[in-house]
Design a protein around this motif. Structure first.
Motif: not given
Length: 531
Positions: A178-201
């Motif tokens: 389960a720790d591996t799943v949590t770590e990979m979520l952090s890796s995906a959030q690095f780029w996913g949060n940028r998508v949210i920032q670019d498209y939230k408006e």
């Protein structure tokens, strides 16, 4: 009695038609990976199938899926399918990559079914790599789509999924998956949060797409904690892994047969699902003597041999007591008894040389040479994969006070930073020379041997980690610079002379530290060499 039998047959035929009408996952590999949206009906009478005819041997011996597989199917039909639908709304490369994600989850489902049927193989053996081959291939397709479309305006979307697909390697974590799943979520959030920032408006569809992808990780973490809290479980009484893989690939649920029309009338059943999988059968097992299957007769002969009792050891050679090292210590000390290489020794030697079957970090010498990249995005300069200086000379970057500069995997490159930047990070570079004006924060150098840097203005901090050989040239305005080192060797600081015409004065940073306990306190001192 006849009326009751007729009623049961009608119920079974109706149930079969309903099952065939349920839509399955829209995946080209779903017809061959053993995935079904619903389990087989429990209304079938003994000796008859759901269509009123005689049951085939495969249907009579088919066992229900374990709860862990049923829950994994629910995850695929739920969050993963929702993510695929959201990706199809965006379309283009995002939809194409989501289809590859679905195939990767289907490949992991097959792998989980294999673990319920097979004994656990050696994690460093070719058999284990063969079982994982389909999962690794489908994960590689997801990453290849990102690498082949770096110029796409949806590159951040592709990077989010490419970084997150590595979550499927949780099956290799034998302690806390389960720790591996949590770590990979952090890796995906690095780029996913940028998508949210670019498209939230601009477009909430892209924001919802990212959040849908995040939900897969949360559901998968809950699934792993429920069924595989301490690692993946195998069947200790199972068959050979390669045999189990072949059985899963050719399982009875890989395709549905057409349903004949019931004798009681009613609408005709839907046609069978088309088969999209025209790929050749899986390759044979590795030619290393590992059997791909064992018949029950062979296994029975093995157990009969074991049950013979003491006669099993009748052909073993007796060791003379004078040659037994545990009874003669002098033999151990003098190595008088030569030891021949045994099978266990060869296995230990193979295991010591073996490598992890899962994709890990490759040595720099084995990396595929990628084109150099110099990009600016979101207040960050990204400098990667330069081998030597560009044709125009040194690589020049015009930075401002809000810019950060990330330099990685460059070799024999001279970089000139013009202007006052915020911070510079240098990672996994070799023989890189850096010339800067001034910085607001610090220069962070990690695993970069033969590094050189010249400061023309001011620089508050220099941090060196695992650097073998570095020359730092400071200006008169940067004499207050603080230098932090960790696991470094051969670090020299060059200080300006008394006048402008004087040469630089070289000073070496200490490498040896002596620590002693004085009055209950550890005191560390620099080791000085005299003479």
């Amino acid at each position: 009695m006849n009326n009751l039998t007729t009623l049961i047959k009608r119920l079974e035929a109706a149930t079969s038609r309903l099952e065939d009408m349920v839509p399955t996952i829209n995946d080209p590999s779903a017809a061959s990976n053993g995935m079904a949206s619903l389990p087989e009906s429990g209304l079938t009478a003994p000796g008859a199938d759901a269509r009123g005819g005689a049951a085939s041997p495969s249907q009579q011996t088919a066992a229900p899926l374990p709860p862990a597989i049923d829950d994994f199917d629910a995850l695929i039909n739920g969050d993963v399918k929702t993510f695929v639908n959201m990706s199809e709304e965006i379309g283009g490369l995002v939809a194409e990559q989501s289809a590859a994600v679905l195939r990767a989850f289907a490949a992991e489902r097959k792998f989980l079914i294999v673990t319920t049927k097979a004994k656990k193989p050696d994690i460093q053996s070719p058999v284990y790599m063969e079982v994982l081959k389909d999962l690794q291939a489908t994960m590689g397709v997801v990453n290849d789509i990102r690498e082949a479309n770096r110029a796409s305006p949806l590159f951040k979307h592709l990077s989010t999924v490419s970084e997150g697909i590595n979550v499927l390697i949780w099956v290799a974590n034998e302690s806390k998956p389960a720790d591996t799943v949590t770590e990979m979520l952090s890796s995906a959030q690095f780029w996913g949060n940028r998508v949210i920032q670019d498209y939230k408006e601009k477009d909430q569809t892209h924001v919802q797409w990212v959040q849908t992808f995040y939900r897969i990780f949360k559901s998968l973490a809950a699934y792993v904690r429920q069924h595989y809290m301490t690692g993946l479980t195998w069947n200790p009484n199972g068959v050979d892994p390669l045999q189990a893989t072949e059985e899963v690939n050719a399982g009875p649920s890989s395709a549905r047969s057409p349903t004949p029309q019931s004798s009681t009338g009613g609408p005709p059943p839907p046609p069978p699902l088309p088969k999209f999988d025209n790929a050749p059968p899986p390759p044979p097992g590795p030619p290393n003597g590992v059997p791909t299957s064992k018949s029950p007769a062979d296994m029975g002969a093995v157990f009969d041999e074991i049950s013979r009792g003491e006669s099993v050891t009748s052909k073993l050679r007796k060791v003379d007591p004078s040659s037994q090292t545990h009874k003669n210590p002098s033999l151990r000390a003098g190595s008088a008894v030569p030891s021949a290489p045994t099978r266990s020794d060869s296995q230990n030697s193979m295991s010591s040389r073996g490598k992890s079957p899962l994709p890990g970090k490759k040595p720099e010498s084995m990396r595929t040479k990628k084109p150099p990249k110099k990009e600016f995005e979101s207040n960050k300069w990204l400098i990667e994969n330069y081998d030597g200086n560009p044709p125009e000379g040194m690589l020049e970057i015009k930075a401002s006070i809000s810019h950060s500069i990330l330099i990685s995997r460059c070799t024999k490159t001279t970089i000139r930073v013009v202007g006052k930047a915020n911070a510079i990070s240098l990672d996994n570079c070799t023989q890189v020379s850096l010339v800067i004006d001034s910085l607001v924060s610090s220069v962070d150098v990690i695993k970069s041997p033969k590094f050189e840097m010249q400061v023309l203005g001011t620089l508050p901090t220099i941090m060196l980690d695992q650097v073998d050989g570095a020359a730092l040239y400071l200006s008169r305005d940067s004499l207050d610079t603080e230098v932090f080192t960790s696991k470094c060797t051969g670090i020299n600081i060059n200080l300006p002379g008394q006048s402008e015409d004087d040469d630089y004065v070289e000073r070496a940073l200490p490498e040896q530290i002596k620590s002693v306990v004085r009055d209950g306190v550890v005191v560390s001192e620099i080791v000085e060499h005299a003479g």
